[in-house]
Design a protein around this motif. Structure first.
Motif, PDB file in Angstrom:
ATOM      1  N   LEU A 128      20.738 -39.335   6.143  1.00 13.55           N
ATOM      2  CA  LEU A 128      22.132 -39.331   5.412  1.00 13.55           C
ATOM      3  C   LEU A 128      22.629 -37.913   5.449  1.00 13.55           C
ATOM      4  O   LEU A 128      23.776 -37.625   5.747  1.00 13.55           O
ATOM      5  CB  LEU A 128      21.704 -39.906   4.074  1.00 13.55           C
ATOM      6  CG  LEU A 128      22.826 -39.835   3.023  1.00 13.55           C
ATOM      7  CD1 LEU A 128      23.780 -40.792   3.473  1.00 13.55           C
ATOM      8  CD2 LEU A 128      22.461 -39.988   1.651  1.00 13.55           C
ATOM      9  N   LYS A 131      24.349 -36.640   8.656  1.00 10.00           N
ATOM     10  CA  LYS A 131      25.599 -37.209   9.107  1.00 10.00           C
ATOM     11  C   LYS A 131      26.813 -36.667   8.280  1.00 10.00           C
ATOM     12  O   LYS A 131      27.879 -36.517   8.916  1.00 10.00           O
ATOM     13  CB  LYS A 131      25.349 -38.846   8.649  1.00 10.00           C
ATOM     14  CG  LYS A 131      24.577 -39.641   9.745  1.00 10.00           C
ATOM     15  CD  LYS A 131      24.725 -41.163   9.046  1.00 10.00           C
ATOM     16  CE  LYS A 131      24.126 -42.023  10.019  1.00 10.00           C
ATOM     17  NZ  LYS A 131      24.860 -42.429  11.348  1.00 10.00           N
ATOM     18  N   ILE A 132      26.615 -36.274   6.817  1.00  7.86           N
ATOM     19  CA  ILE A 132      27.532 -35.717   6.100  1.00  7.86           C
ATOM     20  C   ILE A 132      28.055 -34.519   6.628  1.00  7.86           C
ATOM     21  O   ILE A 132      29.070 -33.991   6.934  1.00  7.86           O
ATOM     22  CB  ILE A 132      27.038 -35.504   4.557  1.00  7.86           C
ATOM     23  CG1 ILE A 132      26.809 -36.960   4.019  1.00  7.86           C
ATOM     24  CG2 ILE A 132      28.157 -34.998   3.998  1.00  7.86           C
ATOM     25  CD1 ILE A 132      26.084 -37.138   2.813  1.00  7.86           C
ATOM     26  N   SER A 277      27.201 -42.505   3.808  1.00  4.73           N
ATOM     27  CA  SER A 277      27.780 -41.353   4.146  1.00  4.73           C
ATOM     28  C   SER A 277      29.317 -41.241   4.206  1.00  4.73           C
ATOM     29  O   SER A 277      30.188 -40.395   3.779  1.00  4.73           O
ATOM     30  CB  SER A 277      27.344 -40.735   5.441  1.00  4.73           C
ATOM     31  OG  SER A 277      27.588 -41.890   6.722  1.00  4.73           O
TER      32      SER A 277
END
Length: 290
Positions: A128, A131-132, A277
């Motif tokens: 997660l 991805k951010i 995300s």
């Protein structure tokens, strides 16, 4: 010439000597009794201290066993998480006191801090957070003592101080981590936004603060208390963004397998992480740099 002896004096002296001799056993008995009493008191004090030591030892062993059980039953990161901990062409990954994701060749001014859920290894949230980060934000997962955010609720304070290049911060957490993160955010002026992942605040501290808030959960969550989730809306700002992910569960916000008590998800882990995300990135886009 023979010296006369005063019989009266002699009789008194003899009487005194006899009296002292008669008193000796009595005095000895009193001394013996005092000694015995003193020994009894000392023995009772010794037994009391010994009993306290035994009780403390039992308590210490009990807590040690609890800690061992907690650690050994914590949720470990899966392969998807381990793969996300490797630096690639977009994001540099550093594992130090915390887990840091830094976008490459970008002027980064906004950051996101994540508090893990209880008993979940911080590394499990790497998919997660990476991805951010790949969208231009510095992301830091707070590695908590014994995987329990409540043992270090103000860890974000040190993270913020150590990253003074970041001008705007968002903090969030999964499950219990979200509760702890919200408490920190309510008392820190450096935090502009709050993210709840299958979580909610424990009080109304955030309600009157000018902070952006997003609450995200899955419709198939078997761990989250939905009654508390609904009631907690009264404790959040009116402009809070609510995101229910259809088919998502509690466990797939991280990559650590199936959590006890959770339901099976109806969507893939990748799909749940993508929606999550994107929702966090949208919040980061809306906070200012000032």
């Amino acid at each position: 010439m023979e010296k006369k002896v005063n019989k009266k004096y002699t009789n008194l002296e003899d009487t005194f000597s006899i009296t002292m001799e008669l008193q000796k056993p009595l005095l000895k008995d009193e001394d013996d009794k005092d000694y015995e009493n003193e020994e009894k008191i000392k023995y009772r004090e010794y037994k009391s201290k010994k009993n306290i030591q035994i009780v403390l030892s039992i308590i210490s062993v009990f807590f040690l066993l609890c800690i061992i059980n907690w650690v050994t039953t914590s949720y470990k990161p899966g392969q998807l998480a381990l793969d996300a901990l490797v630096t690639d062409d977009k994001v540099e990954v550093a594992l130090d006191k915390n887990i840091i994701f830094t976008p490459k060749e970008q002027d980064v001014t906004k950051g996101f801090i994540l508090y893990p859920g209880a008993k979940v290894d911080a590394k499990a949230y790497a998919p997660l957070c990476k991805k951010i980060a790949s969208n231009g934000y510095k992301v830091i997962i707070a590695d908590m003592p014994l995987n329990f955010a409540m043992l270090s609720p103000n860890k974000a304070e040190k993270i913020i101080k150590e990253n003074d290049d970041i001008k705007s911060w968002v903090i969030g957490g999964h499950s219990l981590g979200g509760v702890v993160a919200a408490k920190f955010a309510a008392n820190d002026k450096n935090v502009d936004g709050v993210v709840f992942l299958a979580s909610y605040p424990s009080n109304d501290d955030l309600k009157q603060l000018e902070k952006n808030v997003v609450s995200i959960w899955g419709s198939k969550d078997g761990v989250l208390n939905f009654k508390n989730l609904i009631e907690s809306k009264e404790n959040l700002p009116q402009d809070t963004t609510y995101v229910e992910i259809e088919g998502a569960n509690h466990s797939q916000f991280g990559n650590y397998g199936h959590q006890k008590g959770d339901n099976d998800a109806l969507i893939s882990e990748e799909k749940q992480l993508e929606i999550t995300s994107n929702s966090i990135i949208k919040l980061l886009e809306n906070i200012g740099d000032n």
